[in-house]
Design a protein around this motif. Structure first.
Motif, short mmCIF file in Angstrom:
data_model
loop_
_atom_site.label_atom_id
_atom_site.label_comp_id
_atom_site.label_asym_id
_atom_site.label_seq_id
_atom_site.Cartn_x
_atom_site.Cartn_y
_atom_site.Cartn_z
N LYS A 543 0.81 -1.22 0.00
CA LYS A 543 0.00 0.00 0.00
C LYS A 543 0.85 1.28 0.00
O LYS A 543 0.41 2.33 0.45
N HIS A 546 -0.85 4.00 -1.93
CA HIS A 546 -2.19 4.32 -1.48
C HIS A 546 -2.13 5.56 -0.58
O HIS A 546 -1.11 5.82 0.06
N ASN A 603 -13.15 6.06 -6.84
CA ASN A 603 -13.27 4.93 -5.91
C ASN A 603 -14.26 5.30 -4.81
O ASN A 603 -13.89 5.87 -3.78
N ILE A 609 -14.84 -1.84 -4.67
CA ILE A 609 -13.45 -2.25 -4.45
C ILE A 609 -13.23 -2.63 -3.00
O ILE A 609 -12.49 -3.56 -2.68
N THR A 613 -7.38 2.79 -3.07
CA THR A 613 -6.70 2.44 -4.32
C THR A 613 -5.48 3.34 -4.49
O THR A 613 -5.41 4.42 -3.89
N LYS A 617 -4.99 6.30 -9.94
CA LYS A 617 -5.60 5.16 -10.64
C LYS A 617 -6.63 5.62 -11.66
O LYS A 617 -6.90 4.94 -12.65
N ASN A 633 -11.99 7.75 -2.87
CA ASN A 633 -10.76 7.20 -2.31
C ASN A 633 -10.65 7.57 -0.83
O ASN A 633 -10.91 6.72 0.02
N TRP A 656 -13.90 5.87 -0.20
CA TRP A 656 -14.29 4.55 -0.68
C TRP A 656 -15.40 3.94 0.17
O TRP A 656 -16.06 2.99 -0.25
#
Length: 689
Positions: A543, A546, A603, A609, A613, A617, A633, A656
């Motif tokens: 990650k 991320h 996201n 998901i 992410t 992305k 996200n 997310w």
């Protein structure tokens, strides 16, 4: 009205406009050389639209002109036209038969030994194609060549009315096998490579399914691996490699095993093609000539061929498609212009607006605007959502040019020059700039509302703004629409803001320096996937790219303080107004990319998901200023209080864990400064210094 540009069809060049003549002369001389050993296969490799067909037709015509010995008969085969055929071998052989017979007729009835031999060969090629039509099946083998006959199928077709026994069918198989070997014998005896050669051109393999492309390669090897035969194959290499990998996927997997015997796509091509030629790019001088030939004598456009040369790239097909888009845009523009000037749209249209049309609806600006729409689709999309963006890009291009030339005034405060694609910069610097007029820019945007650029063109264009975590973009001062109510709000200063939220890797660098600072951590089980290892002071595996989560408001402030010391600049958290302008631009759009939610661009809960992410992305979701991950996200801390007198801070952007409606640019979330969440991170901002 400007003299109209002509639409250009996507046909091959009959004259050499691309600078291929040197290569064509070399290949034709090689093929006609009596000392050149055959059989031989030449691969003409090139990307989509690079001119492979034109190159091969130029070579074909050059070979037809040859009068010496050996004589060369060109045969042209387009496999994609026969893709619905069960076996490409059959139309392939019939095409060869037809071309040999056509050549014989062209000899005006002379009874030469060569003509008689070719007549026998053509007959045998026809017979073997008919034999295959009766009984071939793809997974069989004949001798060592990889083909066998389906006896039951042959029997059914051959007897039609009468049932024959299996033994009788085997006799038919023997007969067909004999025809195959006889045809090879006749061809070998007919084609004397010292006096006669067969040059088979195979084009448009790109348009076939990959497995069909491989099937044709095997047909070539199987039936015409004899002296005097030369194959010239035009194809995008990746197409064939995919087909090879699929057809031999089991053998290819064995190759990877220790001691395994297998086949790779590279080995296959190396064995099939003795001379691989990558199609050369258009020479600069030739490129200008090619562009001018596409423009023709359309008034006012030839003088801007240099802008097209800079901005559109080297792909011949893309250049043709650009000219077609330009021709359409010009015709539409002239219609719009006439309607406004003649008061057919709005009788009250001002004289100032009409003056703008006279001044800017001209070939220079048609050309520059169409290049932006065609070659830089992301920039075009940004401008459609925020017309001021084009003016900003022009200023950035001018700033980069002045910086490169050392013309910056040393006494003024320097602001960072926005990163801009070099080709776009050169296009924007050509001629007079677009004016900062919203009415006029809306007319230009209207001209290309229907423009769509294919994925291949976008890829061949090579345009992308490559940002890394820690990069910042410049946000100009001025007013913008704020909140769901779209109230006018003015930010009276320029600032910069991170392109991406702060990542785990970035936060790790901060913790490595700040040994006493606690790592992102919550004891509860629900945080298991995201909490850091306290002892190793490391983020969860995999990650690094991320966004960091489980950080409090104070953690974010501490990171900004550390980064300020590290970079010598005053980093801080953005205010919610600064964050919103960076996310939506000035036009009040709902999401960074526009007004409609699209789960493919962010996201949120809809993406299913179920976690963060990597930043970046979703490149298609960038804001008008280039910021990424501003919808979904992670929520992002701002430095604004939710309400006066309260102790909650404003979060922006959704995450997310929430639905798309919460990822709207205008939505205000709230969080207490000491809270840490699975979907809460931050990005930095700073004033210009």
């Amino acid at each position: 009205m400007v003299k109209q540009l002509n639409i250009r069809s996507d046909i091959y060049c009959e004259k050499d406009l691309l600078g291929f003549d040197k290569y064509v002369d070399t290949l034709s001389g090689m093929i006609e050389d009596t000392d050149f050993k055959t059989p031989f296969c030449i691969g003409i490799f090139g990307n989509w639209g690079s001119g492979k067909t034109s190159f091969m037709h130029l070579l074909e015509n050059r070979l037809k002109e040859g009068e010496g010995s050996p004589r060369v008969i060109p045969v042209w085969f387009n496999p994609w036209r026969y893709e619905k055929e069960e076996h490409l071998i059959i139309p392939f052989l019939k095409t060869i038969q037809h071309e040999i017979e056509k050549y014989i007729k062209s000899q005006k009835g002379t009874k030469t030994r060569l003509a008689e031999g070719l007549k026998r060969a053509a007959t045998k090629v026809g017979e073997v194609s008919a034999a295959i039509a009766y009984g071939i099946k793809p997974e069989c083998k004949l001798g060592g060549f990889g083909i066998e006959f389906d006896i039951a199928k042959m029997a059914d077709r051959e007897e039609d009315l009468a049932k024959r026994r299996l033994e009788k069918a085997r006799k038919i198989s023997d007969k067909l096998s004999s025809i195959y070997y006889d045809s090879l014998t006749e061809l070998k005896s007919a084609i004397d490579e010292k006096s006669f050669r067969l040059a088979v051109f195979v084009d448009d393999l790109d348009r076939c399914l990959p497995e069909k492309a491989v099937e044709l390669f095997e047909a070539m090897k199987l039936f015409l691996d004899i002296e005097g035969c030369i194959f010239i194959v035009g194809v995008a290499k990746d197409i064939v490699k995919k087909g090879i990998s699929y057809r031999y996927r089991f053998l290819e997997s064995k190759e990877k095993e220790p001691g395994g015997a297998g086949i790779s796509s590279e080995d296959y091509l190396d064995k099939m093609i003795q001379l691989p030629l990558e199609l050369p790019p258009i020479e600069p001088g030739r490129k200008r000539m090619f562009i001018e030939s596409l423009i023709g004598d359309a008034g006012g456009f030839r003088e801007h061929a240099d802008i097209i040369e800079i901005g559109v790239g080297d792909n011949p097909r893309s250049l043709k498609r650009f000219i077609n888009l330009l021709a359409f845009t010009v015709r539409l523009a002239e219609t719009v212009k006439a309607s406004i000037l003649e008061d057919r749209v709005d009788p009250k249209e001002s004289d100032d607006h009409k003056e703008l049309l006279w001044k800017y609806f001209i070939p220079l600006f048609y050309t520059k605007w169409t290049i932006i729409a065609f070659r830089f689709p992301k920039v075009h999309s940004d401008i459609k959502g925020n017309p001021e963006r084009l003016v900003e890009l022009q200023k950035a291009a001018r700033g980069e040019a002045e910086k490169a030339a050392g013309l910056e005034e040393s006494g003024e405060k320097k602001k960072p020059v926005e990163a801009i694609d070099d080709q776009l910069k050169r296009v924007l610097l050509k001629g007079e700039p677009f004016p900062a007029d919203a009415w006029l820019m809306a007319r230009f945007v209207h001209l290309t509302e229907a423009t769509r650029v294919t994925a291949k063109e976008e890829a061949s264009a090579g345009y992308s703004q490559r940002f890394e975590p820690g990069d910042m973009v410049w946000i100009p001062k001025g007013s913008f629409f704020y909140g769901d109510e779209k109230l006018g709000k003015n930010i009276e200063y320029e600032y910069v803001i991170d392109v991406f939220p702060v990542t785990n890797k970035q936060y790790k660098a901060f913790l490595d320096d700040e040994k006493e600072h606690e790592v992102p951590y919550i004891e509860e089980d629900w945080a298991q996937k995201y909490k850091w290892d306290k002892e190793k002071r490391s983020y969860p595996e995999g990650k690094g790219d991320h966004p960091v989560v489980l950080v409090s408001y104070q953690d974010a402030l501490d990171f900004c303080r550390w980064r300020s010391q590290k970079e010598g600049k005053n980093h801080r958290l953005p205010t919610e107004e600064e964050w919103e302008k960076a996310a939506r631009g000035i036009d009040g759009r709902v999401y960074p990319w526009g007004n409609e939610f699209n789960k493919a661009k962010c996201n949120t809960y809809e993406s299913e998901i179920g976690g963060t992410t990597p930043v970046g992305k979703y490149p298609d979701s960038a804001s008008p200023y280039g910021c990424r991950d501003m919808a979904g996200n992670v929520w992002e801390w701002t430095d604004s209080w939710y309400d006066e007198g309260q102790d909650a801070k404003v979060l922006r952007g959704g995450s997310w864990t929430r639905y798309g409606v919460d990822a709207r640019c205008a939505l205000r979330g709230r969080y207490f400064p000491g809270d840490r969440g699975l979907g809460t991170g931050f990005r930095c901002a700073r004033d210009l210094e």
